[in-house]
Design a protein around this motif. Structure first.
Motif, PDB file in Angstrom:
ATOM      1  N   ASP A  25       0.816  -1.209   0.000  1.00 33.49           N
ATOM      2  CA  ASP A  25       0.000   0.000   0.000  1.00 33.49           C
ATOM      3  C   ASP A  25       0.853   1.265   0.000  1.00 33.49           C
ATOM      4  OD1 ASP A  25      -2.371  -1.635   0.447  1.00 33.49           O
ATOM      5  OD2 ASP A  25      -1.681  -1.803   2.525  1.00 33.49           O
ATOM      6  N   SER A  26       2.105   1.142   0.445  1.00 28.04           N
ATOM      7  CA  SER A  26       2.984   2.298   0.572  1.00 28.04           C
ATOM      8  C   SER A  26       4.282   2.053  -0.186  1.00 28.04           C
ATOM      9  CB  SER A  26       3.300   2.584   2.040  1.00 28.04           C
ATOM     10  OG  SER A  26       2.115   2.759   2.786  1.00 28.04           O
ATOM     11  N   VAL A  27       4.847   3.140  -0.721  1.00 27.66           N
ATOM     12  CA  VAL A  27       6.097   3.063  -1.468  1.00 27.66           C
ATOM     13  C   VAL A  27       7.069   4.092  -0.896  1.00 27.66           C
ATOM     14  CG1 VAL A  27       7.223   3.331  -3.710  1.00 27.66           C
ATOM     15  CG2 VAL A  27       4.932   2.331  -3.577  1.00 27.66           C
ATOM     16  N   ILE A  28       8.246   3.622  -0.511  1.00 30.65           N
ATOM     17  CA  ILE A  28       9.331   4.509  -0.089  1.00 30.65           C
ATOM     18  C   ILE A  28      10.436   4.363  -1.124  1.00 30.65           C
ATOM     19  CG2 ILE A  28      11.007   5.092   1.703  1.00 30.65           C
ATOM     20  CD1 ILE A  28       9.146   3.752   3.728  1.00 30.65           C
ATOM     21  N   GLU A 241       5.005  -4.720   6.426  1.00 31.99           N
ATOM     22  CA  GLU A 241       4.910  -5.818   5.461  1.00 31.99           C
ATOM     23  C   GLU A 241       4.154  -5.424   4.188  1.00 31.99           C
ATOM     24  OE1 GLU A 241       1.779  -6.587   8.713  1.00 31.99           O
ATOM     25  OE2 GLU A 241       3.838  -5.827   8.558  1.00 31.99           O
ATOM     26  N   ARG A 242       3.452  -4.297   4.239  1.00 30.92           N
ATOM     27  CA  ARG A 242       2.738  -3.818   3.057  1.00 30.92           C
ATOM     28  C   ARG A 242       3.365  -2.519   2.537  1.00 30.92           C
ATOM     29  NH1 ARG A 242      -1.392  -6.397   1.221  1.00 30.92           N
ATOM     30  NH2 ARG A 242      -2.090  -4.554   0.039  1.00 30.92           N
ATOM     31  N   THR A 243       4.685  -2.426   2.736  1.00 35.61           N
ATOM     32  CA  THR A 243       5.448  -1.269   2.263  1.00 35.61           C
ATOM     33  C   THR A 243       6.564  -1.745   1.347  1.00 35.61           C
ATOM     34  OG1 THR A 243       4.996  -0.008   4.285  1.00 35.61           O
ATOM     35  CG2 THR A 243       6.898   0.675   2.978  1.00 35.61           C
ATOM     36  N   LEU A 244       6.722  -1.065   0.219  1.00 34.47           N
ATOM     37  CA  LEU A 244       7.783  -1.390  -0.742  1.00 34.47           C
ATOM     38  C   LEU A 244       8.890  -0.353  -0.650  1.00 34.47           C
ATOM     39  CD1 LEU A 244       8.805  -3.053  -3.229  1.00 34.47           C
ATOM     40  CD2 LEU A 244       7.655  -1.326  -4.656  1.00 34.47           C
ATOM     41  N   MET A 245      10.129  -0.813  -0.464  1.00 30.87           N
ATOM     42  CA  MET A 245      11.303   0.055  -0.497  1.00 30.87           C
ATOM     43  C   MET A 245      11.987  -0.114  -1.842  1.00 30.87           C
ATOM     44  SD  MET A 245      13.224   2.208   1.168  1.00 30.87           S
ATOM     45  CE  MET A 245      14.493   3.076   0.217  1.00 30.87           C
ATOM     46  N   ILE A 246      12.174   0.999  -2.564  1.00 33.07           N
ATOM     47  CA  ILE A 246      12.822   0.968  -3.875  1.00 33.07           C
ATOM     48  C   ILE A 246      14.184   1.639  -3.766  1.00 33.07           C
ATOM     49  CG2 ILE A 246      12.649   1.579  -6.313  1.00 33.07           C
ATOM     50  CD1 ILE A 246       9.650   1.976  -5.905  1.00 33.07           C
TER      51      ILE A 246
END
Length: 316
Positions: A25-28, A241-246
């Protein structure tokens, strides 16, 4: 999903990528080497981030760059076309000032760095030394006897990127740090900047020099220290767990994701490449395993067609 497998998203079906998109749900996102380089956006990065936001994802920019304030980073991002707000920018200069403010720090800060740090310190009312050149005058004996002057009431040494790093600065920093009560703070430990034909030392190179001379370990504010994202988790703005780190750098971006329990995406437009991941996969060192991302893309813009497909599915 795909935990530490370095799965190339381009090898998956559209349905599989859509399922992956639905898993967070979240993108960092890191900035330099992922979203832009040399101040210019990397192809497709602007549209990809904006469409992720349009898809309903919460978007954050997280940078170890201490040379700019959050306001300056916001202006840069908006100028490049990113739909971002200041509250969604996580920077080491701002985080360093916030760290000292939380400690009710009342002494003076010796700054090795840029005005990005000093302006953020000013914003919270913390006194500090000025930035800029501090050059060696004469030989070592002359410098020590005539020109070396330590300032009173220094309670912290903050080290960030400093294009004027010098022997006098290292000497002063180590001398202040001989007092065990003096805080040693590093904005980040990035070793170098991504350049095609030369190597530009990063903040970590200066931190390492002072660390060796002072014989002390710093408090590291930036990635991969999970403290830089702690407030997002505590305020329940993101679910780990519902956060993506790019990121483009495994030992900061991917490792931050590992440390925080985020999903991770490595892009090949910066420091680390698939050849590096292969070495970590073959390594017997457990610390190397932490650097292996969940998924991989040659560039962030490669994700855009999948996002557009997902938006069509959502609208139907």
């Amino acid at each position: 999903m795909y935990k530490q497998t370095c799965t190339n998203l381009l090898d998956l079906s559209r349905v599989e990528v859509n399922d992956w998109l639905n898993s967070f749900d979240s993108v960092i996102s890191d900035c330099d080497g992922v979203l832009w380089v040399y101040g210019k956006p990397i192809a497709g990065s602007v549209n990809t981030m904006n469409q992720l936001k349009k898809l309903g994802k919460s978007i954050y920019f997280c940078t170890n760059n201490s040379t700019k304030t959050r306001g300056e980073l916001l202006a840069k991002g908006v100028d490049l076309g990113f739909h971002i707000t200041e509250d969604s920018i996580i920077s080491t200069a701002h985080a360093t000032a916030a760290y000292l403010q939380r400690r009710h720090f009342s002494k003076r800060v010796y700054v090795i760095g840029s005005e990005g740090i000093t302006q953020e310190l000013d914003a919270v009312g913390i006194d500090h030394t000025s930035t800029g050149p501090d050059v060696m005058q004469g030989n070592l004996g002359e410098f020590m006897s005539k020109h070396l002057k330590l300032e009173p009431n220094i309670g912290a040494v903050v080290v960030g990127f400093d294009e004027h790093f010098s022997f006098p600065k290292m000497t002063k920093a180590a001398s202040y740090l001989s007092d065990p009560k003096c805080l040693f703070i590093a904005t980040n430990t990035d070793e170098r900047f991504p350049m095609p034909s030369l190597v530009v030392p990063g903040s970590g190179s200066f931190v390492a020099a002072i660390k060796t001379c002072a014989e002390r370990e710093p408090i590291v504010i930036g990635k991969p220290n999970p403290a830089i994202c702690e407030f997002l988790i505590k305020q329940k703005r993101i679910i780990p767990e519902r956060t993506l780190m790019i990121g483009d750098r495994a030992n900061t971006d991917v490792l931050l994701g590992y440390n925080c329990g985020f999903q991770t995406l490595l892009v090949g437009t910066g420091i680390h490449q698939l050849s590096d991941v292969q070495q970590w996969q073959d390594s017997t060192n457990p610390e190397d395993k932490k650097l292996i991302p969940d998924v991989y893309l040659p560039k962030l813009g490669d994700l855009l067609p999948f996002i557009m497909d997902a938006m069509v599915v959502e609208n139907n």
